[in-house]
Design a protein around this motif. Structure first.
Motif, short mmCIF file in Angstrom:
data_model
loop_
_atom_site.label_atom_id
_atom_site.label_comp_id
_atom_site.label_asym_id
_atom_site.label_seq_id
_atom_site.Cartn_x
_atom_site.Cartn_y
_atom_site.Cartn_z
N GLY A 50 3.97 12.32 -10.56
CA GLY A 50 3.88 13.75 -10.78
C GLY A 50 5.29 14.48 -10.65
N TRP A 51 5.85 13.77 -9.63
CA TRP A 51 7.34 14.40 -9.16
C TRP A 51 8.39 13.76 -10.12
N LYS A 52 9.46 14.73 -10.34
CA LYS A 52 10.61 14.12 -10.91
C LYS A 52 11.69 14.32 -10.04
N MET A 53 12.71 13.36 -10.01
CA MET A 53 14.15 13.23 -9.44
C MET A 53 15.13 13.53 -10.36
N ASN A 54 15.87 14.77 -10.09
CA ASN A 54 16.95 15.11 -10.85
C ASN A 54 18.23 14.74 -10.27
N SER A 55 19.19 14.46 -11.02
CA SER A 55 20.57 13.98 -10.78
C SER A 55 21.18 15.14 -10.06
N THR A 56 21.92 14.68 -9.04
CA THR A 56 22.79 15.77 -8.33
C THR A 56 23.79 15.06 -7.63
N PRO A 57 24.97 15.70 -7.37
CA PRO A 57 26.23 15.10 -6.74
C PRO A 57 25.84 14.69 -5.55
N SER A 58 25.15 15.07 -4.74
CA SER A 58 24.67 14.97 -3.38
C SER A 58 23.34 15.15 -3.12
N GLY A 59 22.65 14.57 -2.18
CA GLY A 59 21.20 15.14 -1.82
C GLY A 59 20.33 14.70 -2.70
N GLU A 60 19.11 15.38 -2.86
CA GLU A 60 17.99 14.87 -3.47
C GLU A 60 17.34 16.33 -4.06
N TRP A 61 17.04 16.41 -5.32
CA TRP A 61 16.33 17.51 -5.90
C TRP A 61 15.05 16.97 -6.91
N PHE A 62 14.02 17.61 -6.13
CA PHE A 62 12.75 16.82 -6.87
C PHE A 62 11.95 18.06 -7.58
N THR A 63 11.20 17.95 -8.74
CA THR A 63 10.46 19.12 -9.34
C THR A 63 9.13 18.48 -9.68
N PHE A 64 8.23 19.49 -9.53
CA PHE A 64 6.76 19.09 -9.93
C PHE A 64 6.49 20.19 -11.03
N TYR A 65 6.45 19.59 -12.31
CA TYR A 65 6.03 20.87 -13.51
C TYR A 65 4.77 20.66 -13.74
N LEU A 66 4.47 22.19 -13.89
CA LEU A 66 3.13 22.39 -14.50
C LEU A 66 3.07 22.65 -15.89
N VAL A 67 4.48 23.24 -16.43
CA VAL A 67 4.81 23.46 -18.01
C VAL A 67 6.12 23.00 -18.11
N ASN A 68 6.30 21.92 -18.80
CA ASN A 68 7.83 21.49 -19.00
C ASN A 68 7.94 21.59 -20.50
N GLN A 69 8.98 22.62 -20.81
CA GLN A 69 9.66 22.95 -22.11
C GLN A 69 8.25 23.09 -23.19
N GLY A 70 7.41 24.19 -22.53
CA GLY A 70 6.25 24.69 -23.46
C GLY A 70 5.22 23.79 -23.46
N MET A 71 5.15 22.65 -22.80
CA MET A 71 4.01 21.75 -23.05
C MET A 71 3.37 21.84 -21.36
N CYS A 72 2.21 22.01 -21.33
CA CYS A 72 1.41 21.52 -20.10
C CYS A 72 1.33 20.46 -19.65
N VAL A 73 1.42 20.19 -18.58
CA VAL A 73 1.22 18.60 -17.91
C VAL A 73 -0.05 18.67 -17.35
N PRO A 74 -0.93 18.28 -17.89
CA PRO A 74 -2.44 18.31 -17.44
C PRO A 74 -2.72 17.65 -16.01
N ARG A 75 -2.15 16.28 -15.80
CA ARG A 75 -2.35 15.82 -14.39
C ARG A 75 -1.89 16.49 -13.30
N ASN A 76 -0.72 17.21 -13.60
CA ASN A 76 -0.10 18.19 -12.43
C ASN A 76 -0.96 19.47 -12.46
#
Length: 367
Positions: free
Chosen positions: A215-241
């Protein structure tokens, strides 16, 4: 009788002199011209002698400086503005690695942000015409103007604000918005701070078992770690999340200005680990304002929008226009833990109700 010549009187001395003859003027002009040539010849001879007397090393140094100056002028004349060049270079270099503008490049043809549509304006105009036939052209003037002149708007925007997909003209422009811009939704989110935090902490426990839980996504960053957990992604509900955060998801339905029906609407939990820097980037449109509710806000964490830095605070909302160039970073110590915010996209307060309905239709997911 002897004649004695008399001296001229004062009146005689004031009498005008007789004009010289033409022959006399020509001789004088020739003499002046020859003197001028002599002076010019002497000047040139002096310059040549001075040049010969100069040290050869000094002459070489002067010549080198002159060449460097000419090269510098040429280089500056060809150089693009720094901010514009930096952002475009970032986009071009990251596309090859599956990343665009600091975000994971989803490579989906339905993604209005990540995919490149050659005929996007024609598609948007077709959608607007379809909407007007079903409903009305009333109140569509600004949207019609925006679609008709979209290329000009996007190309002529200052480098500090360049929405990547759609620009709606005549909206007030500012990097940050006051809490009163969407007062009801801000107060509702802040009242439910503990509810959202509790569901996040339950989710985050899964990180102890694996590096990237489901359910988590890792986004690209110059350094470190950036995670996101979407409930709604670009107008679309993510049912499992959404099933894993039921109270937070129900809360979204209580927000009056949440963008949930078009591709510009998102709701997610965003986590930055210590040492993370998000590359500078622009959002896709100016029709929304992005709301960050601080869940965990260690020291030395900042959001910079349009060159203006702001800090998050736990239990408080921060509103900003992400179509401005923006970045975020977490420079706190590892023992302080991650920076966590609940992010939700709200309508810009100056987008009218009729325009919101039309934009939901035009930018509906999958259209």
């Amino acid at each position: 009788m002897v004649w004695v010549p008399l001296s001229p009187t004062s009146s005689d001395r004031r009498a005008p002199l007789r004009a010289p003859s033409t022959t006399t003027m020509s001789l004088e002009w020739l003499m002046d011209w020859s003197w001028s040539l002599d002076g010019l010849r002497d000047f040139i001879a002096t310059g040549i002698q001075s040049f010969r007397d100069c040290d050869a090393t000094a002459l070489v140094a002067v010549a080198c400086l002159l060449v460097l100056f000419v090269w510098y002028c040429y280089h500056v004349g060809r150089e693009q503005p720094r901010a514009y060049t930096t952002v475009n270079a970032l986009m071009q270099s990251t596309e090859a690695n599956g990343v665009q503008n600091g975000f994971v490049y989803c490579q989906s043809p339905e993604c209005v942000r990540c995919s490149h549509h050659d005929g996007l304006n024609q598609k948007l105009y077709h959608n607007l015409q379809e909407y007007a036939k079903r409903y009305s052209w009333s109140g569509m003037g600004r949207i019609h103007k925006g679609i008709r002149e979209q290329g000009r708007y996007l190309n002529s925007r200052p480098s500090i604000q360049k929405p990547e997909v759609f620009f709606l003209p005549d909206l007030p422009t500012m990097p940050y918005f006051s809490r009163d811009a969407q007062k009801h939704d801000v107060e509702l989110l802040e009242r439910n701070f503990q509810t959202i935090l509790c569901e996040f902490e339950t989710l985050y426990k899964a990180f102890s078992n694996c590096s990237l839980p489901q359910g988590w996504k890792m986004n690209s960053t110059p350094s470190g770690e950036w995670f996101t957990f979407y409930l709604v992604n670009q107008g679309m509900c993510v049912p499992r999340n959404c099933r894993r955060c039921p109270r937070t998801y129900r809360l979204l339905g209580s927000l009056r200005t949440c963008i949930g029906n078009n591709v510009f609407g998102n709701a997610c939990i965003s986590v930055l680990s210590p040492g993370t820097v998000i590359a500078e980037h622009y959002g896709p449109t100016n029709i929304r304002i992005r709301c960050h509710l601080g869940l965990k806000t260690p020291s030395n964490c900042e959001l910079v929008v349009g060159g203006e830095p702001q800090c998050w605070a736990e239990g408080r909302c921060l509103l900003f226009d992400d179509s401005f160039l923006h970045t975020a970073f977490h420079e706190g110590a590892p023992e302080e833990g991650p920076r966590v915010v609940f992010m939700v996209d709200l309508w810009h307060p100056n987008v009218a109700a009729a325009e919101r309905q039309a934009l939901d239709f035009i930018f509906a997911p999958g259209r």
